[in-house]
Design a protein around this motif. Structure first.
Motif, PDB file in Angstrom:
ATOM      1  N   VAL C  25       0.847  -1.199   0.000  1.00  0.00           N
ATOM      2  CA  VAL C  25       0.000   0.000   0.000  1.00  0.00           C
ATOM      3  C   VAL C  25       0.879   1.245   0.000  1.00  0.00           C
ATOM      4  CG1 VAL C  25      -1.639   1.334   1.396  1.00  0.00           C
ATOM      5  CG2 VAL C  25      -2.018  -1.115   1.037  1.00  0.00           C
ATOM      6  N   LEU C  26       1.884   1.226   0.834  1.00  0.00           N
ATOM      7  CA  LEU C  26       2.797   2.374   0.875  1.00  0.00           C
ATOM      8  C   LEU C  26       3.495   2.590  -0.469  1.00  0.00           C
ATOM      9  CD1 LEU C  26       2.419   2.208   4.040  1.00  0.00           C
ATOM     10  CD2 LEU C  26       4.807   2.970   4.148  1.00  0.00           C
ATOM     11  N   ALA C  28       2.496   1.848  -3.328  1.00  0.00           N
ATOM     12  CA  ALA C  28       1.555   2.301  -4.363  1.00  0.00           C
ATOM     13  C   ALA C  28       1.318   3.795  -4.310  1.00  0.00           C
ATOM     14  CB  ALA C  28       0.226   1.548  -4.230  1.00  0.00           C
ATOM     15  N   ASN C  29       1.804   4.416  -3.269  1.00  0.00           N
ATOM     16  CA  ASN C  29       1.535   5.837  -3.064  1.00  0.00           C
ATOM     17  C   ASN C  29       2.493   6.751  -3.821  1.00  0.00           C
ATOM     18  OD1 ASN C  29      -0.074   7.839  -1.904  1.00  0.00           O
ATOM     19  ND2 ASN C  29       1.409   8.192  -0.250  1.00  0.00           N
ATOM     20  N   ALA C  30       3.363   6.176  -4.597  1.00  0.00           N
ATOM     21  CA  ALA C  30       4.327   7.014  -5.309  1.00  0.00           C
ATOM     22  C   ALA C  30       3.676   7.692  -6.513  1.00  0.00           C
ATOM     23  CB  ALA C  30       5.494   6.146  -5.774  1.00  0.00           C
ATOM     24  N   GLY C  31       3.642   8.991  -6.492  1.00  0.00           N
ATOM     25  CA  GLY C  31       3.160   9.737  -7.650  1.00  0.00           C
ATOM     26  C   GLY C  31       1.656   9.716  -7.810  1.00  0.00           C
ATOM     27  N   ASP C  32       1.206  10.314  -8.892  1.00  0.00           N
ATOM     28  CA  ASP C  32      -0.212  10.323  -9.213  1.00  0.00           C
ATOM     29  C   ASP C  32      -0.572   9.084 -10.025  1.00  0.00           C
ATOM     30  OD1 ASP C  32      -0.395  12.716  -7.950  1.00  0.00           O
ATOM     31  OD2 ASP C  32      -1.184  13.828  -9.658  1.00  0.00           O
ATOM     32  N   ALA C  33      -1.862   8.769 -10.035  1.00  0.00           N
ATOM     33  CA  ALA C  33      -2.316   7.634 -10.839  1.00  0.00           C
ATOM     34  C   ALA C  33      -3.739   7.900 -11.303  1.00  0.00           C
ATOM     35  CB  ALA C  33      -2.274   6.342 -10.033  1.00  0.00           C
ATOM     36  N   VAL C  41      -0.910  -0.497 -11.251  1.00  0.00           N
ATOM     37  CA  VAL C  41      -1.033  -1.395 -10.101  1.00  0.00           C
ATOM     38  C   VAL C  41      -2.313  -2.225 -10.234  1.00  0.00           C
ATOM     39  CG1 VAL C  41      -1.231  -1.514  -7.589  1.00  0.00           C
ATOM     40  CG2 VAL C  41       0.231   0.229  -8.643  1.00  0.00           C
ATOM     41  N   LYS C 237      -9.547   5.712  -5.627  1.00  0.00           N
ATOM     42  CA  LYS C 237      -8.096   5.446  -5.545  1.00  0.00           C
ATOM     43  C   LYS C 237      -7.887   3.927  -5.527  1.00  0.00           C
ATOM     44  CE  LYS C 237      -6.913   9.857  -3.363  1.00  0.00           C
ATOM     45  NZ  LYS C 237      -6.413  10.552  -2.142  1.00  0.00           N
ATOM     46  N   ARG C 239      -5.860   1.984  -6.817  1.00  0.00           N
ATOM     47  CA  ARG C 239      -4.527   1.376  -6.689  1.00  0.00           C
ATOM     48  C   ARG C 239      -4.257   0.830  -5.294  1.00  0.00           C
ATOM     49  NH1 ARG C 239      -0.510   6.715  -6.427  1.00  0.00           N
ATOM     50  NH2 ARG C 239      -2.176   8.272  -6.415  1.00  0.00           N
ATOM     51  N   PHE C 240      -4.916   1.426  -4.281  1.00  0.00           N
ATOM     52  CA  PHE C 240      -4.631   0.972  -2.913  1.00  0.00           C
ATOM     53  C   PHE C 240      -5.372  -0.323  -2.579  1.00  0.00           C
ATOM     54  CE2 PHE C 240      -3.841   5.584  -2.903  1.00  0.00           C
ATOM     55  CZ  PHE C 240      -2.472   5.537  -2.660  1.00  0.00           C
TER      56      PHE C 240
END
Lengths: 345, 345, 345, 345
Positions: C25-26, C28-33, C41, C237, C239-240
């Motif tokens: 989860v952490l 996946a927090n890189a940048g925008d998506a 992801v 969101k 991706r999380f």
């Protein structure tokens, strides 16, 4: 809350039942019969409806609202919506049955004279393929419209082609389809051919209370009987609904009734033309006359006559609706016209 | 799919309409009337229903399924459920209308003779206050039950007290309430007093097609007319439904019809007692006779008589249902009994 | 309402999140998506789920209830019902979501050990073709069941063949499918092959909160994304949620977690065997131990330990449920077993 | 379908999670906890939400759509409808969830700048007391609106008074309420006071995924937890949703995030003012900049930047939406402004 004295122009459902329909109901009462439509009278009624319209399936229900909802349930998946006139019965006058019973979102479009047009539909065709949006799938039209107007066969054809091009199904509310066929001087089948599912109204045309849902496309008819039952529209003593249909279809009583009602509306429209301050709001193409007049005028007329004030207008004017029925007489019509004139100033 | 020759014992809705009811329908056809129940005939019908039952509100609808669903919609919030007999019409024979139209979960309990009992209810009262569980709120019973049995007034009283103690509302399916009142020799009001909402059946008791939803508690009646319309049960030419009610309530025709049908069922039960291999499956307390007999026996009888095989049993036996109606004659009844006897071997 | 001290055996969702899942989860927090799943992801997560199970489509949702409802919505038309275990989560613990959100009637059958069997289904297959009856269309099973038992692959195969023979679709609730695969020592695909739609549970197996709906039959997957959005299960969101799936599927963490939890349940079952008055209520085939013991015993144990009393029994006995999780230690397990022994008298 | 390079102006949900929120999620992972919200972290979150807003009840859910639907379900009976902006998220972007899940008809009104006004509501208040019409009961507004505008407190006060006068309840969609409070420089409670039920958005303001439904009137809160579960919004590991709320409310992180995002939008608006052919479509009152520009211009800009074309216009022009987030930097903003300028001709 009192019985109406004199002829009502309030609605075509203020009229009673045509004697031939009542006679058929009485005749259907001979002996016992299977329930839920498995009887001879019902077999005849559904066969006759299919034969007259080209439908592959005919299902009788109790009300026009129910017919619209049952028809819609055959066409739209849960995430699909129905484009319809902002002013349509489906959108305005069915207490949200489509939303509540089916969970179906209606997608209303402006329809100044009651008709849904290809450009109006096209403006609603956004968000196709976007999962956040209800997907337009059905175009619901009424023939006759809520404003008493009729689509010409050319308009229906154009609409149908547009819908097919955009993968949209057509649901036609035919609560007054008889009046439309009478006005257009065409058969029921000629109108039905432009729809995937349509309804056929009996109640406003001399029946006691019966409407039909007609399915034009074979694949859609497979499950209609389950939907009808679940939607609480399966009559146990079905023969008495069927008998009404048989009477209406016999000797084209449906057409005679509709022609007469239309003729009375036309007569009324002619008779009131030229009365100062009174103008037709829509062309008269069925059994309804919509006229714009002064509010005071309408109020004076209301004292002795039963009709609806359809819409408030500006400048102290309003639109009234006068409906004729199978049993409206020339005398009734002329008397109303005279009263309109007498109360004009 | 063919008209039944001879008297059907298949269902009380195989019978036609009582002549007095038809006469009332015809009489209601005089002149125009306001639609949707705002007419004198309808005012009389709802007033009479309230007067006879103690209800604060009476709403006419088209079918028994619709009456059950409308009644339920007045009592249960979206997350509340209705305890009912596993074998109830609501649970089995309404094509999931309660679930589909209302979104209401039914909580079925075993009911060997059709009756819901306090111990059976109590076993369903788990999970109160647990948000994962549908909260029991309504107890739905039928009087007469699907098995032709009746709750005694003492049983109803005990059930009602149990429900009040557990904050449960009572919805009573009275599709055959007339037969129950006739059997118990009590008034409609005496039965109605044990319910919060009940239905009153006309169709199976000589009407053409009409049922009523009766609300006993003032607070519940405020919104019933919106629910009725939304559930597609608002008749435009309401007077013709109302006229049927008026005819049934006039001179206690409802009671005479029910008494007669009950008497024919009792006569049939007596006549078949002692036929080898035939046994009553339930006590005869209304217009239905449920009997257990050999499957071969049932099949032979079916060749000439119309009735339902109600349930398959073990050892090549089954339960059949013979229903009588307001117009079942002593001759019909005796002829069926003779046929049961003749086909016994 | 207080934080649990010591290890809970109350539920596998009392456990927290596995460190590898949190790390994903952490990361996946890189940048925008892109939102709503149109990100890398998420593409990886759905591809991995399909690859592992043979599914043609994988849709992430928030809860197990939502997964069941979304799955059911793909399989049943409005008049079709789902046969399920009386004791199933779908029937008991989802607050009527299937009925309310879908309008779908559930058709519960007895399932003493949580398993739905062909004979039980067969007894529900009455009324086929009868419009008064909801038509059975789906058989809903859980693997692991609510009682902690697993269908063997042979049982699944027999059930599947029975369903295909009767034109029934299979919906498999896999909230604990990882524990089933671990117990049966088979792949996810081997279980999935017996279903038309199944769910894959992450939350109870070390995730923060994610479940998946897997569609095995191509035709059913076309519209799932509209249903998911309409059923309020589309994460913006995404991706999380997807990152959690990726973590679970990476290096078979899902399997390691499930094997560990199962092993702890087996260890507990062994440790308590022979304690007087304590008996297993069901075979231990997953991460749940169901035991029958005296009510007083259960109450004493409750003073220091968190678990559920599953059912009241007769003779002052009850059934308790002890659940293990990915992070239940041998020490936790042994301590509970010792406490069961110590509170036995 | 690819990870976005550089900062997205496509949506505030393209941004990731604020570090403090992620830290709180990690911290919440210590030890076991009761499920479904019966844990300390969750107790703190709901208490804090109530304390900040004056609400009597706070319920966490997964998405903004779910929050709107849950809120609406507390306010409208089945035959009651919600007046809302034609362009509202509820009406346009929730795939018909209100209609499907609740059966609730929406009554859209024109709202050129996203705001619902008393005159627009008043024009929808026809048919009160008419059983054929869905009865207007709720006015649903968004603060911030879909067009990035905010109601002033005076406008909210006027709207509230109008609604109270007409017995209408107010449902406020606060998916971006933080941005509104930041823009108006007021507290959450000052906005909440004008609603009966409101939602509080976390996801677009730095959370991983959490929204809250806040009930301001005591009577409405009694049953919210059943509705939440039935609507598939009850998280089992609730503490991880609650932790996000706690982080946002701690040290007013919600406000700092919103202020920053708003400031970046204002900076962008200033920076693009004066670019030929670019005009603001709506006043910038939150974290969204809506601008009208040439279609070719928009297409050129799209090659390197992520944003939405909001609406097609006439004369080859369109309206674009640029959203900022808690983590949009001055450099990002200035770079976009420079690109707008560079692609202008």
């Amino acid at each position: 809350m009192t019985r109406i004295t004199g002829k009502s122009f309030g609605s075509d459902n203020h009229a009673g039942v045509h004697p031939a329909v009542l006679a058929a109901v009485l005749a259907a009462n001979a002996g016992d019969a299977e329930a839920y439509g498995a009887d001879d009278v019902s077999a005849a009624a559904t066969a006759a409806l299919c034969e007259r319209t080209g439908a592959v399936s005919a299902s009788l229900v109790f009300t026009g609202t129910a017919a619209n909802v049952l028809g819609l349930s055959l066409l739209a998946r849960p995430y699909e919506g129905a484009i319809c006139a902002e002013t349509s019965h489906l959108n305005v006058d069915e207490c949200g049955a489509a939303e509540r019973v089916l969970g179906c979102k209606l997608l209303p479009v402006p329809a100044p004279d009651g008709k849904v047009t290809p450009p109006a539909i096209e403006r609603r065709l956004s968000g196709i393929g976007d999962e956040h949006r209800v997907q337009p799938r059905v175009v619901q039209i009424a023939q006759v419209t809520e404003n008493g107007t009729c689509y010409s066969l050319a308009e229906l054809s154009e609409l149908r082609q547009f819908c097919q091009h955009h993968d949209l199904l057509v649901l036609l509310d035919g609560a007054r389809i008889a009046n439309a066929a009478a006005y257009l001087d065409c058969s029921l089948a000629e109108i039905a051919a432009f729809a995937d599912v349509l309804t056929f109204g009996g109640t406003k045309n001399g029946a006691l209370g019966v409407e039909a849902v007609l399915v034009m496309a074979p694949g859609l008819a497979d499950h209609v009987r389950y939907y009808r039952k679940q939607q609480m529209q399966l009559a146990s003593k079905m023969r008495f609904l069927s008998a009404q249909i048989n009477a209406l279809l016999s000797d084209d009583l449906w057409l005679a009734n509709a022609r007469h009602a239309n003729a009375m509306a036309a007569r009324l429209a002619t008779a009131i033309s030229g009365i100062p301050g009174v103008e037709l709001a829509y062309p008269v193409q069925s059994n309804g006359v919509f006229a714009s007049l002064g509010e005071g005028h309408a109020r004076r007329l209301e004292e002795a006559w039963n009709f609806h004030i359809w819409a408030e207008g500006s400048d102290s004017r309003c639109v009234v609706r006068w409906m004729t029925a199978f049993d409206t007489s020339e005398e009734d019509t002329d008397a109303l016209a005279a009263a309109v004139k007498a109360t004009a100033v």
